[in-house]
Design an enzyme around this catalytic site. Structure first.
Site, PDB file in Angstrom:
ATOM      1  N   ARG A 125      18.842 -45.813   0.820  1.00  0.00           N
ATOM      2  CA  ARG A 125      19.668 -46.094   0.063  1.00  0.00           C
ATOM      3  C   ARG A 125      20.846 -44.705  -1.221  1.00  0.00           C
ATOM      4  NH1 ARG A 125      20.482 -50.578  -5.426  1.00  0.00           N
ATOM      5  NH2 ARG A 125      20.005 -48.404  -6.084  1.00  0.00           N
TER       6      ARG A 125
ATOM      7  N   TYR B  87      25.355 -47.687 -11.809  1.00  0.00           N
ATOM      8  CA  TYR B  87      24.418 -48.727 -11.310  1.00  0.00           C
ATOM      9  C   TYR B  87      23.818 -47.407 -10.416  1.00  0.00           C
ATOM     10  CZ  TYR B  87      21.984 -51.344  -8.394  1.00  0.00           C
ATOM     11  OH  TYR B  87      20.859 -52.050  -7.698  1.00  0.00           O
TER      12      TYR B  87
ATOM     13  N   ASP C  87      25.066 -50.458  -2.040  1.00  0.00           N
ATOM     14  CA  ASP C  87      24.768 -51.413  -2.794  1.00  0.00           C
ATOM     15  C   ASP C  87      25.837 -51.391  -3.564  1.00  0.00           C
ATOM     16  OD1 ASP C  87      24.057 -53.139  -4.299  1.00  0.00           O
ATOM     17  OD2 ASP C  87      22.057 -53.234  -5.194  1.00  0.00           O
TER      18      ASP C  87
ATOM     19  N   HIS D 253      26.847 -53.682  -5.646  1.00  0.00           N
ATOM     20  CA  HIS D 253      26.604 -54.500  -6.934  1.00  0.00           C
ATOM     21  C   HIS D 253      26.903 -55.264  -7.761  1.00  0.00           C
ATOM     22  CE1 HIS D 253      23.023 -54.965 -10.367  1.00  0.00           C
ATOM     23  NE2 HIS D 253      22.322 -54.375  -8.996  1.00  0.00           N
TER      24      HIS D 253
ATOM     25  N   GLU E 173      25.776 -53.144   0.950  1.00  0.00           N
ATOM     26  CA  GLU E 173      25.313 -54.109  -0.170  1.00  0.00           C
ATOM     27  C   GLU E 173      26.208 -55.112  -1.490  1.00  0.00           C
ATOM     28  OE1 GLU E 173      21.734 -52.904  -1.515  1.00  0.00           O
ATOM     29  OE2 GLU E 173      21.167 -54.801  -3.121  1.00  0.00           O
TER      30      GLU E 173
ATOM     31  N   GLU F 270      19.287 -60.235  -2.835  1.00  0.00           N
ATOM     32  CA  GLU F 270      18.934 -59.826  -3.896  1.00  0.00           C
ATOM     33  C   GLU F 270      18.713 -61.561  -5.050  1.00  0.00           C
ATOM     34  OE1 GLU F 270      19.535 -56.469  -4.710  1.00  0.00           O
ATOM     35  OE2 GLU F 270      20.127 -56.772  -6.574  1.00  0.00           O
TER      36      GLU F 270
ATOM     37  N   ARG G 193      18.900 -61.022   2.264  1.00  0.00           N
ATOM     38  CA  ARG G 193      18.020 -59.738   1.125  1.00  0.00           C
ATOM     39  C   ARG G 193      17.344 -60.971   0.036  1.00  0.00           C
ATOM     40  NH1 ARG G 193      18.061 -55.746  -0.553  1.00  0.00           N
ATOM     41  NH2 ARG G 193      18.604 -55.019  -2.661  1.00  0.00           N
TER      42      ARG G 193
ATOM     43  N   GLU H 223      13.264 -53.197   1.960  1.00  0.00           N
ATOM     44  CA  GLU H 223      14.337 -52.184   0.488  1.00  0.00           C
ATOM     45  C   GLU H 223      12.047 -51.581   0.067  1.00  0.00           C
ATOM     46  OE1 GLU H 223      16.271 -53.872  -3.415  1.00  0.00           O
ATOM     47  OE2 GLU H 223      16.618 -51.972  -3.684  1.00  0.00           O
TER      48      GLU H 223
ATOM     49  N   TRP I  58      27.788 -56.681 -14.136  1.00  0.00           N
ATOM     50  CA  TRP I  58      27.240 -55.379 -13.250  1.00  0.00           C
ATOM     51  C   TRP I  58      26.128 -55.259 -12.341  1.00  0.00           C
ATOM     52  CZ3 TRP I  58      21.357 -54.751 -13.304  1.00  0.00           C
ATOM     53  CH2 TRP I  58      21.330 -53.106 -13.580  1.00  0.00           C
TER      54      TRP I  58
END
Ligand code: EZ4
Ligand code: CO
Length: 402
Positions: free
Chosen positions: A147, A159, A210, A212, A236, A262, A283, A339, A402
């Site tokens: 990643r 991030y 990612d 995020h 992601e 996630e 995920r 991951e 975030w």
């Protein structure tokens, strides 16, 4: 095989973890991860105050019934706190069942579907030169998938970019740290980073990124399209996924594969994403999506729609969660990627475990059960420290995801 004791253990060997340990009358023990980053004590209380009293005296062999007892019996269904607490009980019961059977849990899930679990690590740095060096480090360690997260010029922090390169601990203060975000700066910078990484490492290294949860659907479509030449394995969390419909718009604009889940608590958070084939990887994880029993259900639904697993495995998921995830990963037909962020030496000491990394793969423990435990005496030496995840604001001060 009755449950005679249930202990909720909160410990902070570098970061906070909540663990449930069940004990049966024939002397077997089982562990389950109950860590919800930044909201740890809510789950600890849910377990201690509301679940443990109902577990004492129950038959530890009845995993499915106990899952339904806790899910339907709460009346208040779903939600991250509830589903994390249920996950902890479920995981501990699978651990006990494996020990009672004398088999690693993956055997109870149908046995191996593969030789090892392909994992990805996190290469990150402020500068592109730093990113290239970090990717090289993971390649040297044997990783087949990496990643990539880079700093964004003009933003003080980004991030996924951390000081300590092997661990990432964004929950860094008792009251949330405030970061500044700019979608414009990010979208302008990111494709160039991947152009250089692909150019340097060639076509065979699997690359991931990612987002995020920070973009709107059309912004995510633009990013995905701009990354197509670099053939990512996945992009992601391109948008916050409360609005599952919004993925349709992204799909209309890009063939970059999408991975989401996630923060999902269960199958109802991803039902539409899966059945409409709006994502390529799901995920969801053992600890936050109702344990082995429920995650298996999600993965089975996903298999019908050619969606593969891509379980979350950040540092805030304990070695207990990782152990459980690996038994599922090695058994299910539709495994994609796992991951894998490493834990600190202190965390590994508190949670002795039998899984190991070799040549880009993780291998589950061959011991009966999950092959992981918690050293309760050592755990007691690391008391809880309040730690919240950061918040994000746009440059004008508007609160952003975030
Ligand atoms: O921000 O686990 O893909 N990994 C991630 C993580 C999450 C943390 C939140 O607790 O997005 O870094
Ligand atoms: Co993520």
């Amino acid at each position: 095989m009755k449950i005679v004791d249930a202990r909720v253990i909160v410990t902070c060997p570098g970061r906070n973890f909540v663990t449930l340990k069940l004990v049966t009358d024939d002397g077997l023990t089982g562990v389950g991860d109950a860590t919800l980053n930044g909201r740890e004590l809510a789950v600890a209380s849910y377990l201690r105050d509301h679940v443990v009293p109902a577990l004492i005296g129950r038959d530890a062999s009845r995993i499915e019934d106990t899952w339904n007892y806790l899910y339907k019996g709460a009346y208040w269904r779903r939600g991250p706190v509830t589903m994390t607490a249920i996950a902890a009980v479920d995981t501990a019961l699978w651990d006990i069942k494996g020990k009672a059977a004398g088999m690693p849990v993956y055997q109870l899930l149908g046995g191996r579907s593969r030789e090892g679990v392909t994992v990805y690590g996190h290469a990150n740095a402020e500068t592109v030169e730093g990113v290239l060096a970090e990717v090289a480090r993971y390649v040297d360690l044997g990783y087949k998938a990496v990643r990539v997260q880079a700093g964004v010029p003009g933003l003080a922090t980004t991030y996924g970019v951390s000081g300590d390169k092997m661990f990432y601990e964004p929950a860094d203060a008792a009251v949330p740290t405030e970061a500044v975000w700019s979608t414009e700066r990010y979208l302008a910078h990111t494709p160039g980073v991947f152009a250089q990484v692909r150019d340097e490492f060639g076509p065979n290294l699997r690359l991931l990124h990612d987002v995020h949860h920070r973009l709107t659907p059309i912004e995510a479509g633009r990013l995905g399209k701009s990354l197509e030449p670099y053939a990512l394995t996945w992009m992601e969390d391109p948008t916050p996924a409360e609005l599952q419909d919004s993925l349709r718009l992204i799909r209309q604009h890009t063939t970059t594969p999408i991975a989401i889940g996630e923060i999902f608590s269960g199958i109802w958070d991803c039902q539409q994403l899966i059945t409409e084939q709006l994502i390529d990887y799901i995920r969801a994880t053992v600890v936050h999506a109702g344990g082995i029993t429920h995650l298996r259900r999600i993965f089975d639904l996903a298999a019908l729609y050619q969606v593969r697993s891509g379980s979350h495995g950040a540092t805030d998921l304990s070695p207990v969660c990782m152990s459980a995830a690996l038994h599922l990963d090695v058994a299910i037909p539709n495994f994609g990627l796992q991951e894998y962020m490493r834990h600190t030496a202190e965390t590994d000491a508190v949670f002795p475990h039998g899984y190991h990394f070799a040549d880009g793969y993780l291998h589950p423990s061959e011991e009966p059960g999950l092959g992981v435990d918690i050293d309760e005496d050592l755990a007691a030496a690391f008391p809880y420290r309040p730690a919240a995840l950061p918040v994000n604001r746009l440059e004008d001060g508007t609160l952003h995801s975030w």
